[in-house]
Design a protein around this motif. Structure first.
Motif, PDB file in Angstrom:
ATOM      1  N   ALA A  70      42.431  63.043  43.421  1.00  0.00           N
ATOM      2  CA  ALA A  70      43.011  62.232  44.636  1.00  0.00           C
ATOM      3  C   ALA A  70      44.617  61.853  44.130  1.00  0.00           C
ATOM      4  N   LEU A  71      44.810  61.684  43.197  1.00  0.00           N
ATOM      5  CA  LEU A  71      46.135  61.452  42.582  1.00  0.00           C
ATOM      6  C   LEU A  71      47.066  62.531  42.862  1.00  0.00           C
ATOM      7  N   LEU A  72      46.826  63.565  42.800  1.00  0.00           N
ATOM      8  CA  LEU A  72      47.626  64.749  42.833  1.00  0.00           C
ATOM      9  C   LEU A  72      47.925  64.985  44.443  1.00  0.00           C
ATOM     10  N   ALA A  73      46.704  64.803  45.022  1.00  0.00           N
ATOM     11  CA  ALA A  73      46.742  65.041  46.573  1.00  0.00           C
ATOM     12  C   ALA A  73      47.732  64.068  47.014  1.00  0.00           C
ATOM     13  N   GLY A  74      47.456  62.720  46.655  1.00  0.00           N
ATOM     14  CA  GLY A  74      48.250  61.662  47.084  1.00  0.00           C
ATOM     15  C   GLY A  74      49.897  61.931  46.813  1.00  0.00           C
ATOM     16  N   LEU A  75      50.056  62.354  45.678  1.00  0.00           N
ATOM     17  CA  LEU A  75      51.607  62.571  45.194  1.00  0.00           C
ATOM     18  C   LEU A  75      52.310  63.684  46.348  1.00  0.00           C
ATOM     19  N   ALA A  76      51.380  64.751  46.601  1.00  0.00           N
ATOM     20  CA  ALA A  76      51.679  65.802  47.261  1.00  0.00           C
ATOM     21  C   ALA A  76      51.652  65.483  48.968  1.00  0.00           C
ATOM     22  N   GLY A  77      50.660  64.383  49.382  1.00  0.00           N
ATOM     23  CA  GLY A  77      50.661  64.327  50.737  1.00  0.00           C
ATOM     24  C   GLY A  77      49.319  65.046  51.263  1.00  0.00           C
ATOM     25  N   ALA A  78      48.970  66.123  50.685  1.00  0.00           N
ATOM     26  CA  ALA A  78      47.546  66.506  50.713  1.00  0.00           C
ATOM     27  C   ALA A  78      47.453  67.689  49.692  1.00  0.00           C
ATOM     28  N   ALA A  79      46.107  68.220  49.761  1.00  0.00           N
ATOM     29  CA  ALA A  79      45.915  69.294  48.539  1.00  0.00           C
ATOM     30  C   ALA A  79      46.545  70.576  48.938  1.00  0.00           C
ATOM     31  N   ASP A  80      46.939  70.921  50.262  1.00  0.00           N
ATOM     32  CA  ASP A  80      47.535  72.076  50.415  1.00  0.00           C
ATOM     33  C   ASP A  80      48.970  72.014  50.642  1.00  0.00           C
ATOM     34  N   GLN A  81      49.488  70.951  50.045  1.00  0.00           N
ATOM     35  CA  GLN A  81      51.055  70.661  50.083  1.00  0.00           C
ATOM     36  C   GLN A  81      51.777  71.087  48.845  1.00  0.00           C
ATOM     37  N   PRO A  82      52.912  71.386  48.735  1.00  0.00           N
ATOM     38  CA  PRO A  82      53.744  71.681  47.395  1.00  0.00           C
ATOM     39  C   PRO A  82      53.779  70.637  46.376  1.00  0.00           C
ATOM     40  N   LEU A  83      53.696  70.772  45.301  1.00  0.00           N
ATOM     41  CA  LEU A  83      53.997  69.598  44.188  1.00  0.00           C
ATOM     42  C   LEU A  83      54.327  70.302  42.903  1.00  0.00           C
ATOM     43  N   TRP A  84      55.640  70.081  42.388  1.00  0.00           N
ATOM     44  CA  TRP A  84      56.215  70.399  41.150  1.00  0.00           C
ATOM     45  C   TRP A  84      56.301  71.990  41.416  1.00  0.00           C
ATOM     46  N   GLY A  85      56.701  72.460  42.315  1.00  0.00           N
ATOM     47  CA  GLY A  85      56.695  73.976  42.326  1.00  0.00           C
ATOM     48  C   GLY A  85      55.616  74.939  42.773  1.00  0.00           C
ATOM     49  N   LEU A  86      54.506  74.173  42.804  1.00  0.00           N
ATOM     50  CA  LEU A  86      53.244  74.728  43.130  1.00  0.00           C
ATOM     51  C   LEU A  86      52.243  74.089  44.026  1.00  0.00           C
ATOM     52  N   THR A  87      51.328  74.606  44.692  1.00  0.00           N
ATOM     53  CA  THR A  87      50.547  73.922  45.691  1.00  0.00           C
ATOM     54  C   THR A  87      49.710  72.863  44.932  1.00  0.00           C
ATOM     55  N   ALA A  88      49.404  71.499  45.583  1.00  0.00           N
ATOM     56  CA  ALA A  88      48.825  70.532  44.634  1.00  0.00           C
ATOM     57  C   ALA A  88      47.312  71.026  44.123  1.00  0.00           C
ATOM     58  N   TRP A  89      46.593  71.988  44.949  1.00  0.00           N
ATOM     59  CA  TRP A  89      45.303  72.218  44.424  1.00  0.00           C
ATOM     60  C   TRP A  89      45.172  72.902  43.144  1.00  0.00           C
ATOM     61  N   ARG A  90      46.482  73.656  42.914  1.00  0.00           N
ATOM     62  CA  ARG A  90      46.544  74.431  41.623  1.00  0.00           C
ATOM     63  C   ARG A  90      46.675  73.627  40.440  1.00  0.00           C
ATOM     64  N   TRP A  91      47.526  72.448  40.709  1.00  0.00           N
ATOM     65  CA  TRP A  91      47.604  71.652  39.627  1.00  0.00           C
ATOM     66  C   TRP A  91      46.057  70.935  39.387  1.00  0.00           C
ATOM     67  N   MET A  92      45.383  70.626  40.391  1.00  0.00           N
ATOM     68  CA  MET A  92      44.189  70.074  40.337  1.00  0.00           C
ATOM     69  C   MET A  92      43.235  71.026  39.255  1.00  0.00           C
ATOM     70  N   LEU A  93      43.211  72.307  39.501  1.00  0.00           N
ATOM     71  CA  LEU A  93      42.378  73.246  38.467  1.00  0.00           C
ATOM     72  C   LEU A  93      43.081  73.188  37.268  1.00  0.00           C
ATOM     73  N   MET A  94      44.204  73.177  37.150  1.00  0.00           N
ATOM     74  CA  MET A  94      45.287  73.446  35.764  1.00  0.00           C
ATOM     75  C   MET A  94      44.948  72.452  34.944  1.00  0.00           C
ATOM     76  N   ALA A  95      44.675  71.119  35.521  1.00  0.00           N
ATOM     77  CA  ALA A  95      44.433  69.686  34.750  1.00  0.00           C
ATOM     78  C   ALA A  95      43.369  69.807  33.688  1.00  0.00           C
ATOM     79  N   GLU A  96      42.360  70.721  33.943  1.00  0.00           N
ATOM     80  CA  GLU A  96      41.308  70.680  32.925  1.00  0.00           C
ATOM     81  C   GLU A  96      41.767  71.230  31.404  1.00  0.00           C
TER      82      GLU A  96
END
Length: 482
Positions: A164-190
């Motif tokens: 939820a936090l990463l999607a909020g920062l990017a605007g949506a899960a499929d939007q760019p964030l820190w050079g990658l798409t937000a959903w990629r950061w979701m998976l790498m957070a583990e």
């Protein structure tokens, strides 16, 4: 029977060791739920991930293939090399999966990395409850065993919150964030909790029952004294050795039996695992964002509602930890079966009033949207307070010493296979109708009541060696130990 002392220092030590071991459950929950926030972004035509309904279900549940395999092999490997090396290996698999999934080029390698992570989840699902049961005093073993489920639901909460936090920062899960798409950061957070788990695992003492099996009696005595607070250590070691040696002479190391190829107690473990999954709990956590959108929430509100549901799960799991060693396992499971049957049945009824919008998505009118929302959270309450933690407690307790890791591996593999079936089929069930899907889960919740009533033994307050003797009596007399 040897006694266990209860000074505050020993209590704190065994609790700390159990919490560290249960971190595998945290990663277990995180890994299985983190896909929740990414699934809809993956289903769209984004970065080459254009998933059909069937492929969407498989991408979500692909990790479960690895879970079943990891669970199957964790028992034999841990019997040969020890519980701790398996935990460290699981942490490494979690880390590799997190980075690989987040940087995946297409759906095929995403699935491969998810399966690799599943190996770690499956191994952790076997080792944590076995290890905790083997180092815990009988008087508090239920509470310590429930830490596995508390860690799982905390991992689920953390995954959903980070989504939820990463999607909020990017605007949506499929939007760019820190050079990658937000959903990629979701998976790498583990990767972060994977490193913590690996470091903590290296600091844990080995299971005393494993050490006795390997003839390392001095190390076993040290663990029994410093971690569990056992007095009359020599007596306890003889007790453990006696059960292991007796079971070896009776060939109980082999799980095979006359009833459908397996011993009855192994079938009880398998069916506990299957029923835990066939009530559909992981549908709520894998697809809850999609579910809440169907009752009228936008993506942001749906993600936050999923977080709220996971918080509810944590709270009721804590309640279960407080009650399990006072009330007992069986009565709590029976109450949970009744509650799940009612709430799932009402959800099935609510979705029978669903209507399709212009995009073909089921939308519930009032008051049925409210009924579905309340019942979904009610289902989480009943599951989280009973079947969620107590199945793991029982799987760590009910098997004889000599076959515990192997039997738990078979039961956990069955659990992940059932989880795979439920998670993969939900999109197809949903296309048939959500009334059908939730009616299916309600039916198995109903059946679970009778399974527990007639087949599941009570294990509250019994030493593992004492339960081994009870199982022998049960096999000779045909009566369930209560």
């Amino acid at each position: 029977m040897s006694k266990v002392t209860g000074p505050a220092g020993i209590q704190r030590r065994v609790i700390a060791v159990s919490i560290a071991a249960a971190l595998g459950g945290f990663l277990f929950g995180f890994d299985t739920a983190v896909i929740n926030g990414a699934v809809d972004a993956l289903a769209g035509d984004v970065s080459g991930f254009d998933l059909s309904t069937g492929l969407k279900g498989f991408a979500v549940s692909s990790a479960l293939i690895g879970c079943a395999i990891g669970a199957w092999f964790a028992g034999p490997v841990s019997n040969k090399y020890g519980r701790i090396p398996v935990m460290v290996t699981a942490a490494a698999l979690f880390f590799a999966s997190a980075i690989g999934s987040g940087l995946a080029f297409g759906v095929i390698d995403l699935i491969v990395w998810r399966v690799i992570g599943g190996f770690g989840v499956g191994a952790a699902s076997v080792i944590a409850p076995a290890y905790i049961a083997e180092i815990s005093p009988a008087a508090i073993r239920g509470r310590l065993g429930s830490l596995q489920q508390l860690a799982i639901v905390t991992g689920i909460f953390t995954a959903l919150l980070s989504d939820a936090l990463l999607a909020g920062l990017a605007g949506a899960a499929d939007q760019p964030l820190w050079g990658l798409t937000a959903w990629r950061w979701m998976l790498m957070a583990e990767a972060i909790p994977a490193v913590v788990y690996g470091i903590m695992s290296l600091r844990l003492p080995e299971s005393p029952r494993y050490l006795v099996r390997k003839g390392e009696l001095k190390r076993a005595a040290e663990v029994l004294t410093t971690v569990t607070g056992t007095v009359n250590v020599d007596s306890k070691i003889k007790e453990i050795t006696g059960t292991i040696n007796t079971e070896r002479s009776e060939s109980l190391r082999d799980l095979r039996g006359s009833r459908l190829g397996l011993k009855p107690i192994v079938w009880i473990g398998i069916l506990l695992s299957v029923f835990q999954q066939f009530v559909g709990i992981n549908v709520i956590f894998y697809y809850s964002t999609t579910l809440w959108q169907s009752v009228g929430f936008d993506e942001s509100s749906a993600l936050l509602t999923s977080v709220f549901t996971s918080v509810t799960n944590i709270v009721v799991t804590i309640i279960a930890i407080m009650l399990v060693d006072k009330i007992g396992r069986r009565i709590m499971l029976l109450v949970g079966s009744v509650g799940m049957t009612v709430t799932l049945g009402l959800m099935a009824l609510a979705f029978s009033f669903g209507e399709l919008d212009a995009s073909g998505t089921a939308v519930l009118p009032d008051p049925w949207a409210t009924v579905a929302l309340i019942c979904a959270n009610g289902f989480v309450v009943f599951f989280g307070a009973t079947w969620g933690p107590l199945v793991w407690v029982l799987l760590g307790e009910i098997f004889p010493n000599s076959i515990r890791a192997g039997a738990l591996a078979v039961a956990a593999a069955a659990q992940w296979t059932a989880n795979f079936f439920i998670s993969t089929t939900f999109p197809t069930f949903a296309e048939i109708g959500l009334t059908f899907a939730y009616g299916f889960y309600a039916f198995f919740a109903f059946l679970s009541f009778f399974f527990v009533y007639f087949k599941v033994p009570e294990t509250k307050g019994k030493e593992l060696e004492e339960m081994t003797e009870d199982m022998k009596v049960t096999r000779r007399t045909g009566r369930r130990s209560t």
